[in-house]
Design a protein around this motif. Structure first.
Motif, PDB file in Angstrom:
ATOM      1  N   SER A  31       0.835  -1.198   0.000  1.00  0.00           N
ATOM      2  CA  SER A  31       0.000   0.000   0.000  1.00  0.00           C
ATOM      3  C   SER A  31       0.874   1.255   0.000  1.00  0.00           C
ATOM      4  O   SER A  31       0.584   2.237  -0.695  1.00  0.00           O
ATOM      5  CB  SER A  31      -0.924  -0.007   1.220  1.00  0.00           C
ATOM      6  OG  SER A  31      -1.844   1.057   1.151  1.00  0.00           O
ATOM      7  N   MET A  65      -3.966   0.270  -7.734  1.00  0.00           N
ATOM      8  CA  MET A  65      -5.123   0.480  -6.866  1.00  0.00           C
ATOM      9  C   MET A  65      -5.451  -0.788  -6.079  1.00  0.00           C
ATOM     10  O   MET A  65      -5.871  -0.713  -4.913  1.00  0.00           O
ATOM     11  CB  MET A  65      -6.324   0.911  -7.703  1.00  0.00           C
ATOM     12  CG  MET A  65      -7.515   1.373  -6.876  1.00  0.00           C
ATOM     13  SD  MET A  65      -8.765   2.124  -7.925  1.00  0.00           S
ATOM     14  CE  MET A  65     -10.143   2.178  -6.779  1.00  0.00           C
ATOM     15  N   ASP A  66      -5.243  -1.949  -6.675  1.00  0.00           N
ATOM     16  CA  ASP A  66      -5.471  -3.205  -5.957  1.00  0.00           C
ATOM     17  C   ASP A  66      -4.536  -3.304  -4.755  1.00  0.00           C
ATOM     18  O   ASP A  66      -4.918  -3.779  -3.674  1.00  0.00           O
ATOM     19  CB  ASP A  66      -5.264  -4.388  -6.902  1.00  0.00           C
ATOM     20  CG  ASP A  66      -6.145  -5.572  -6.540  1.00  0.00           C
ATOM     21  OD1 ASP A  66      -6.987  -5.439  -5.639  1.00  0.00           O
ATOM     22  OD2 ASP A  66      -5.991  -6.637  -7.161  1.00  0.00           O
ATOM     23  N   TYR A  68      -3.129  -0.583  -3.299  1.00  0.00           N
ATOM     24  CA  TYR A  68      -3.430   0.568  -2.444  1.00  0.00           C
ATOM     25  C   TYR A  68      -4.605   0.268  -1.513  1.00  0.00           C
ATOM     26  O   TYR A  68      -4.599   0.637  -0.334  1.00  0.00           O
ATOM     27  CB  TYR A  68      -3.743   1.774  -3.325  1.00  0.00           C
ATOM     28  CG  TYR A  68      -3.547   3.121  -2.664  1.00  0.00           C
ATOM     29  CD1 TYR A  68      -2.497   3.346  -1.778  1.00  0.00           C
ATOM     30  CD2 TYR A  68      -4.394   4.184  -2.952  1.00  0.00           C
ATOM     31  CE1 TYR A  68      -2.306   4.587  -1.198  1.00  0.00           C
ATOM     32  CE2 TYR A  68      -4.212   5.433  -2.381  1.00  0.00           C
ATOM     33  CZ  TYR A  68      -3.159   5.622  -1.497  1.00  0.00           C
ATOM     34  OH  TYR A  68      -2.967   6.850  -0.919  1.00  0.00           O
ATOM     35  N   CYS A  69      -5.601  -0.413  -2.032  1.00  0.00           N
ATOM     36  CA  CYS A  69      -6.803  -0.697  -1.240  1.00  0.00           C
ATOM     37  C   CYS A  69      -6.594  -1.793  -0.198  1.00  0.00           C
ATOM     38  O   CYS A  69      -7.486  -2.043   0.617  1.00  0.00           O
ATOM     39  CB  CYS A  69      -7.960  -1.101  -2.169  1.00  0.00           C
ATOM     40  SG  CYS A  69      -8.799   0.290  -2.969  1.00  0.00           S
ATOM     41  N   ASN A 101      -5.087   1.207   2.567  1.00  0.00           N
ATOM     42  CA  ASN A 101      -5.417   2.623   2.547  1.00  0.00           C
ATOM     43  C   ASN A 101      -6.920   2.871   2.653  1.00  0.00           C
ATOM     44  O   ASN A 101      -7.700   2.394   1.834  1.00  0.00           O
ATOM     45  CB  ASN A 101      -4.868   3.250   1.263  1.00  0.00           C
ATOM     46  CG  ASN A 101      -5.054   4.743   1.235  1.00  0.00           C
ATOM     47  OD1 ASN A 101      -6.094   5.237   0.801  1.00  0.00           O
ATOM     48  ND2 ASN A 101      -4.047   5.461   1.709  1.00  0.00           N
ATOM     49  N   LYS A 102      -7.318   3.641   3.654  1.00  0.00           N
ATOM     50  CA  LYS A 102      -8.739   3.890   3.907  1.00  0.00           C
ATOM     51  C   LYS A 102      -9.352   4.767   2.826  1.00  0.00           C
ATOM     52  O   LYS A 102     -10.524   4.593   2.456  1.00  0.00           O
ATOM     53  CB  LYS A 102      -8.898   4.561   5.276  1.00  0.00           C
ATOM     54  CG  LYS A 102     -10.328   4.516   5.810  1.00  0.00           C
ATOM     55  CD  LYS A 102     -10.764   3.064   6.061  1.00  0.00           C
ATOM     56  CE  LYS A 102     -12.180   3.002   6.614  1.00  0.00           C
ATOM     57  NZ  LYS A 102     -12.635   1.602   6.781  1.00  0.00           N
ATOM     58  N   CYS A 123      -8.645   4.764  -0.317  1.00  0.00           N
ATOM     59  CA  CYS A 123      -8.912   3.892  -1.462  1.00  0.00           C
ATOM     60  C   CYS A 123     -10.165   3.052  -1.222  1.00  0.00           C
ATOM     61  O   CYS A 123     -11.026   2.933  -2.091  1.00  0.00           O
ATOM     62  CB  CYS A 123      -7.703   2.989  -1.710  1.00  0.00           C
ATOM     63  SG  CYS A 123      -7.839   1.939  -3.182  1.00  0.00           S
ATOM     64  N   ARG A 124     -10.277   2.528  -0.025  1.00  0.00           N
ATOM     65  CA  ARG A 124     -11.447   1.706   0.295  1.00  0.00           C
ATOM     66  C   ARG A 124     -12.737   2.534   0.302  1.00  0.00           C
ATOM     67  O   ARG A 124     -13.786   2.058  -0.129  1.00  0.00           O
ATOM     68  CB  ARG A 124     -11.245   1.006   1.627  1.00  0.00           C
ATOM     69  CG  ARG A 124     -10.220  -0.133   1.540  1.00  0.00           C
ATOM     70  CD  ARG A 124     -10.299  -1.045   2.737  1.00  0.00           C
ATOM     71  NE  ARG A 124      -9.513  -2.245   2.527  1.00  0.00           N
ATOM     72  CZ  ARG A 124      -9.924  -3.473   2.799  1.00  0.00           C
ATOM     73  NH1 ARG A 124     -11.144  -3.669   3.269  1.00  0.00           N
ATOM     74  NH2 ARG A 124      -9.136  -4.519   2.599  1.00  0.00           N
ATOM     75  N   ALA A 168     -13.743   3.040  -3.272  1.00  0.00           N
ATOM     76  CA  ALA A 168     -14.371   1.833  -3.812  1.00  0.00           C
ATOM     77  C   ALA A 168     -15.782   1.660  -3.256  1.00  0.00           C
ATOM     78  O   ALA A 168     -16.724   1.342  -3.995  1.00  0.00           O
ATOM     79  CB  ALA A 168     -13.512   0.605  -3.478  1.00  0.00           C
ATOM     80  N   TYR A 203     -13.772  -4.592  -2.926  1.00  0.00           N
ATOM     81  CA  TYR A 203     -13.675  -3.806  -1.710  1.00  0.00           C
ATOM     82  C   TYR A 203     -15.008  -3.172  -1.323  1.00  0.00           C
ATOM     83  O   TYR A 203     -15.230  -2.833  -0.159  1.00  0.00           O
ATOM     84  CB  TYR A 203     -12.567  -2.761  -1.854  1.00  0.00           C
ATOM     85  CG  TYR A 203     -11.201  -3.419  -1.941  1.00  0.00           C
ATOM     86  CD1 TYR A 203     -10.634  -4.006  -0.818  1.00  0.00           C
ATOM     87  CD2 TYR A 203     -10.512  -3.501  -3.147  1.00  0.00           C
ATOM     88  CE1 TYR A 203      -9.397  -4.649  -0.884  1.00  0.00           C
ATOM     89  CE2 TYR A 203      -9.281  -4.137  -3.230  1.00  0.00           C
ATOM     90  CZ  TYR A 203      -8.732  -4.704  -2.102  1.00  0.00           C
ATOM     91  OH  TYR A 203      -7.517  -5.341  -2.178  1.00  0.00           O
ATOM     92  N   GLU A 258     -16.586  -3.696   2.456  1.00  0.00           N
ATOM     93  CA  GLU A 258     -16.882  -2.541   3.290  1.00  0.00           C
ATOM     94  C   GLU A 258     -18.374  -2.322   3.534  1.00  0.00           C
ATOM     95  O   GLU A 258     -18.764  -1.341   4.165  1.00  0.00           O
ATOM     96  CB  GLU A 258     -16.291  -1.277   2.649  1.00  0.00           C
ATOM     97  CG  GLU A 258     -14.769  -1.265   2.563  1.00  0.00           C
ATOM     98  CD  GLU A 258     -14.106  -1.135   3.918  1.00  0.00           C
ATOM     99  OE1 GLU A 258     -14.632  -0.394   4.769  1.00  0.00           O
ATOM    100  OE2 GLU A 258     -13.058  -1.786   4.140  1.00  0.00           O
TER     101      GLU A 258
END
Length: 540
Positions: free
Chosen positions: A301, A329-330, A332-333, A336-337, A339-340, A343, A374, A378
């Motif tokens: 990340s 991005m895959d 990063y998520c 990383n909040k 990024c999530r 998504a 993600y 979430e």
């Protein structure tokens, strides 16, 4: 297009050093047919071997030859020799193609070239051909073909680092033959030899330790523009380095540091694709240890943090940048909040107006898989039910796999069990989708594997019926579950199950291959896990 060819070549080499390795042709002097059950490796290695012909003459247009072949053959090619004869008159090389290629299609696997320094002869190096044997390769094919004693006709091409984008002249080509796999070459005053120029050859190159050291030191000083300019050569270097680290010929610490310097500020999809494919191998160990998995996630990340600031979450830019964004991005998520949350927001705003064929979706096409994964992770059970409905109603195979993988990301144990049970419903999903569903769930970490494997053992006879008594699918089922274990306690549990009455439907050879796979994972973990985990923990 050239980058995609490199990626295909690297994928073919990864496949051909795995448990799936088989010879392309029936391995006898009298039988001239393509081997049985080789469609997967034939499509990858077969295409790669055509590219190898360009090592003899880089001006040959392989795509044009394939088109001419397709137009002229009209299904008349019934033997391997007939196939090569169609190409011989088009190649404009000094040697007959058939004999050159024969070892490549009658033997499994491929070689690597060991480059060694020669004492008191500074401008020369010795080349020696050896077989690349992946420690994760089990018995080859159906007859336990030995994994040693092979040799090939290998076209070794070379130049230096600054010339790695240019194909060398004929004087920088030497063929290591199946009869004589050793020779010396003059490399002039080059301190950074670049072998297998532009990855035309289906082999790897193991340089002397000092060359790897020089490459590692140089790469740390290169500006981004230079790394981008030499992306093909550096991608090849990185792919070979990870392959040799896997079998203990190079240090993981050195290779991880070198790869970090290559990719950290790059938007090149080729470089990131090479990195991710090799990192997926390592991830398949880290994710089954909670602390290791956390270190791996945090490292990656942070690795892409600056890159994501440049690329942003928006699906914009050229094709190369869009593909790179998917990988970045895959990663990063993972942690990383921001990024999530992105998504999750995209997922919620689009999901209820989402059509099964995606034509009315507002999701960025390249990012839909990440957003769904993600997004599910979430949100709540209601969102899971909506995605399940989308899966059930969709008729587009690629969309169904996106929905299927996303459903495995739920943290709700009740939904996880429901997910496993729906795999048994033959009317709900195809056999291949059922295998992928089990794979998705078991690959999510140790807790998911500990949920999935008992489910498989409890329902082994039901799975056998579900797959219409096809043993190849039972083997796939065991490969994505039991073969993922990497400790002796769970190995004993697998062996105990294999000795039970329900497991009698599984042939001994399949059981033996699974046990070998687990033992190989245990070996890799004992040798390299702590080294790799320590690097991830201490380098961000």
């Amino acid at each position: 297009v050239e980058d995609l060819r490199i990626i295909e070549m690297q994928s073919a080499m990864a496949l051909d050093s795995s448990i799936y390795t088989v010879s392309l042709q029936v391995n006898t002097t009298s039988d001239n047919r393509w081997g049985k059950d080789t469609s997967n490796i034939l499509s990858k290695k077969g295409s790669a071997l055509l590219r190898t012909l360009q090592a003899y003459n880089d001006s040959v247009d392989i795509d044009l030859l394939i088109q001419e072949f397709a137009n002229s053959a009209k299904g008349s090619v019934s033997s391997v020799s007939t196939f090569w004869n169609l190409f011989t008159n088009k190649m404009y090389i000094k040697s007959n193609i058939g004999p050159l290629m024969q070892p490549w299609i009658t033997q499994p696997g491929y070689p690597f070239i060991i480059v060694s320094s020669i004492a008191d002869r500074r401008n020369e190096v010795m080349l020696n051909q050896s077989q690349y044997i992946d420690i994760f390769r089990s018995n080859i094919g159906n007859n336990s073909i030995p994994m040693f004693g092979y040799s090939w006709n290998t076209p070794f091409t070379w130049n230096n680092f600054l010339s790695m984008n240019h194909f060398p002249s004929d004087k920088n080509l030497v063929v290591l033959t199946s009869d004589n796999g050793t020779t010396s070459i003059d490399i002039g005053n080059s301190t950074l030899l670049n072998g297998n120029v532009k990855l035309f050859g289906f082999y790897r190159v193991l340089y002397p330790a000092v060359t790897w050291k020089n490459y590692s030191a140089l790469i740390q000083t290169l500006p981004n523009s230079t790394i981008d300019k030499f992306s093909i050569g550096l991608s090849k270097l990185m792919d070979d380095a990870f392959a040799f680290a896997k079998i203990g010929r190079l240090s993981y610490t050195q290779i991880l540091s070198m790869s970090k310097s290559i990719i950290r500020h790059q938007t090149s999809y080729l470089l990131w694709s090479t990195y991710k494919r090799n990192m997926d191998f390592i991830a398949n160990f880290m994710k089954y240890h909670i602390i290791d998995d956390a270190d791996y996630d945090f490292y990656h990340s942070k690795l892409v943090e600056n890159l994501m600031s440049e690329l942003t979450f928006e699906d914009v830019g050229n094709y190369n940048e869009r593909l790179t964004r998917v990988i970045a991005m895959d990663y990063y998520c993972l942690v990383n909040k921001q990024c999530r949350n992105y998504a999750k927001g995209q997922f919620i705003s689009s999901i209820y107006s989402y059509s099964s064929n995606m034509t009315n979706s507002r999701l960025p096409p390249n990012l839909k898989s990440i957003i769904f994964k993600y997004g599910i992770a979430e949100t709540d059970a209601n969102a899971w039910e909506t995605v399940f409905d989308l899966f059930e109603s969709s008729t587009v195979p690629s969309d169904r796999l996106i929905f299927l993988e996303a459903l495995s990301y739920t943290g709700n144990v009740t939904l996880q069990l429901r997910y496993l049970n729906m795999v048994l419903n033959k009317t709900l999903m195809s056999d291949d989708e059922a295998i992928k569903a089990i794979d998705f769930m078991a690959s999510r970490g140790l807790l998911r594997l500990q949920l999935t494997w008992p489910f498989v053992t409890k329902n082994i006879e039901t799975f056998y019926q579900r797959f219409d008594y096809k043993l190849d699918y039972m083997e796939k089922l065991l490969n994505v579950t039991a073969a993922r274990y990497q400790d002796r306690d769970n190995l004993l549990r697998v062996q105990k199950f294999f000795a039970s009455d329900p497991a009698k439907i599984i042939p001994s050879k399949i059981k033996d291959d699974i046990i070998v796979a687990v033992l190989s994972r245990i070996y890799w973990e004992s040798q390299y896990r702590n080294i790799v985990e320590s690097y991830f923990r201490n380098n961000f």
